[in-house]
Scaffold this active site. Sequence first.
Site, short mmCIF file in Angstrom:
data_model
loop_
_atom_site.label_atom_id
_atom_site.label_comp_id
_atom_site.label_asym_id
_atom_site.label_seq_id
_atom_site.Cartn_x
_atom_site.Cartn_y
_atom_site.Cartn_z
N ILE A 158 11.64 -4.95 13.42
CA ILE A 158 10.31 -5.29 13.94
C ILE A 158 9.80 -6.49 13.15
CG2 ILE A 158 7.97 -4.45 14.39
CD1 ILE A 158 8.99 -1.60 14.18
N LYS A 159 9.42 -7.54 13.85
CA LYS A 159 8.90 -8.70 13.13
C LYS A 159 7.42 -8.47 12.85
CE LYS A 159 9.33 -13.73 12.96
NZ LYS A 159 9.88 -13.83 11.61
N ALA A 160 7.19 -7.55 11.91
CA ALA A 160 5.83 -7.10 11.58
C ALA A 160 5.33 -7.84 10.35
CB ALA A 160 5.85 -5.60 11.31
#
Length: 304
Positions: A158-160
């Site tokens: 997840i590109k969080a």
Amino acid sequence: MSLPKVDKIWMDGTLVDWDKAQVHVLTHALHYGSGVFEGIRCYETADGPAVFRLTEHMERFDRSARMLLMELGCSVDEMVEAVKETVRVNGLASCYIRPVAFRGYGVMGLDPLPCPVQVVVAVWPWGTYLGEDALTHGVAVGVSSWRQRSVNANPPAIKATANYLNSSLARIEANKHGYEEAILLNEDGKVCEGTGENIFIIKDGVVCTPPVSDGILEGITRDSLMTIARDLGYEVVERSMVRTELYTADEMFMCGTAAEVAPIRSVDGRSLGDAGPVTLELQKAFFEIVQGRNSDYEDWLERV
Ligand code: PPE
């Protein structure tokens, strides 16, 4: 790096002046890191500005948001349009593009779901990411004492925004030790990625990169380079690797939207020498493609 200001930022569907694109100090994301983002580059080409694999980036943005149950309130196509509009209105021939979606102001506490979601697209001119000479002379990297986040905690897929706390810890350490960038291993000692880049090694003519299952972001530059390498006739394998393989690689490089394709000249003070022939061939092919000089990959360019 101080940010070069441009004219407008796209915020929740409207273009606002750069200085007016602001949020409240009680914005949920500021306290709990509840956001997702993308990094995209728009390159100058003979036919005008072109965004590299824009749709794929916005699909990943959408996937990141979905995994956090964050309703963006707009489709991938609408986000693609928002990006194009933001690039166009700022009149930039080339730029870095930063879409970010986050939990806004209104509710506090760890359950993010009641909070409103805000979506922003900002653009600015951004040159070389790992220093002036990175693309030509390569970067010195060090294996971090910090570990990559597990696939079961702040998942790398997840590109969080919250994930980048760990990247920042690793980057601070690397810079304090005199390296340009860090490489993170996971808790099993498997090589994962840089703080904001994927990595590749070349050994006996084979192009190798860590698999998604070891805990990495599935980079779009990584995917592009695997395709390019295969098209150039190289064997490409996704496989686990350990620290000592970094010391004995024939060649090594990092890649990402911001970093582009940066040769690695040393790991933990062990020299790999100047950028090798495979790295240079892939780097050259990459820049020809993103700059619109190879029509075979025209599909990867989205005109604004
Ligand atoms: N791993 C990580 C952890 C990562 O942040 C990036 C992108 C990549 C791999 C490469 O992904 P891709 O850009 O799809 O090839 N890092 C972004 C943010 C950098 C920053 O400093 O901010 C980027 O390159 O835009």
